[in-house]
Write an enzyme that holds these catalytic residues in place. Structure first.
Site, PDB file in Angstrom:
ATOM      1  N   TYR A 154       0.905  -1.734  -0.051  1.00 11.82           N
ATOM      2  CA  TYR A 154       0.485   0.210  -0.339  1.00 11.82           C
ATOM      3  C   TYR A 154       0.890   1.263  -0.044  1.00 11.82           C
ATOM      4  CZ  TYR A 154      -4.031   3.316   0.940  1.00 11.82           C
ATOM      5  OH  TYR A 154      -5.092   3.549   1.149  1.00 11.82           O
ATOM      6  N   LYS A 158       0.802   3.814  -3.142  1.00 11.98           N
ATOM      7  CA  LYS A 158       0.354   5.704  -3.004  1.00 11.98           C
ATOM      8  C   LYS A 158       2.183   6.367  -3.127  1.00 11.98           C
ATOM      9  CE  LYS A 158      -3.821   4.924  -2.148  1.00 11.98           C
ATOM     10  NZ  LYS A 158      -4.949   5.484  -3.311  1.00 11.98           N
TER      11      LYS A 158
END
Length: 232
Positions: A154, A158
């Site tokens: 994750y 991002k």
């Protein structure tokens, strides 16, 4: 001020709240979700605001569905595109347990697909009045803020998304399109958990305020929901 907004990932959480608030305030809302049959809350929103809300089946990872959405939109312009759909991936993955395919799936959803959708809808955004593209990022994508490690899937997705936003802000400056990465805060959603600090209503209300006041000088920035700039 009202306009036309297209939002991905509207079946729950922030996407659903964005769709509700914009519809409530008189915007034309194109709300997208992977599986409309199971999106009961979104279907209820459409029933409540039939004049404002139009639903679309969209898996952002499928180029064919992106093309189909573009066809269905006809000659519609998009004042505001909110790239909200996201995927955290397996939680608790530590060094030594990272798997290539699982990582690829997170990157596909969080980094590649938002850019591909923006690219496909660019002509509609460029001819609109508000000319704004928002990407839902996360503070965990900030390299300087990383003090705990882990979160490889994750975090990296991002961080890469933030670089996409920065490049887009430069490439689309000539068309006067505003591009921004937004951290919604720690929100009480399926991803954030019940112990999170703020509700979807609080987060989306603040984010909408930021988007309403966004100008070209802020394009390319990474902003917290409270308006403060987050370090890359």
């Amino acid at each position: 001020m009202s306009g036309t907004v297209l939002i991905t990932g509207c079946n729950r959480g922030l996407g659903l709240e964005f769709a509700y608030q914009y519809a409530r305030d008189g915007w034309r809302v194109h709300a997208c979700a992977r599986d409309l049959v199971r999106a009961e809350d979104l279907l209820a929103l459409e029933a409540r605001f039939p004049e404002q809300v139009q639903l679309h089946t969209l898996d952002v990872n499928k180029d064919g569905q992106i093309k189909a959405l573009d066809r269905v939109l006809g000659d519609e312009t998009i004042d505001l595109l909110i790239n909200n759909a996201g995927y955290y991936g397996p939680k608790g993955v530590c060094f030594g347990k990272v798997e290539r395919e699982l990582w690829r799936q997170v990157l596909e959803t969080n980094t590649l697909s938002p850019l591909m959708l923006t690219q496909a809808l660019y002509p509609r955004i460029a001819t609109s009045k508000l000319k704004t593209v928002a990407f839902l990022s996360s503070k965990v994508g900030s390299i300087s803020d990383n003090q705990s490690g882990g979160g490889y899937y994750y975090r990296s997705s991002k961080t890469a998304l933030n670089q996409v936003v920065k490049s887009l802000s430069i490439d689309l400056e000539g068309a006067a399109i505003k591009v921004v990465a937004l951290h919604p805060g720690w929100v009480q959603t399926d991803m954030g958990g019940e112990n999170a600090l703020i509700t979807p209503e609080e987060s989306v209300t603040s984010l909408r305020g930021l988007l309403q006041q966004l100008d070209m000088e802020q394009s390319g920035r990474f902003l917290n929901y409270d308006g403060t700039v987050i370090d890359w």
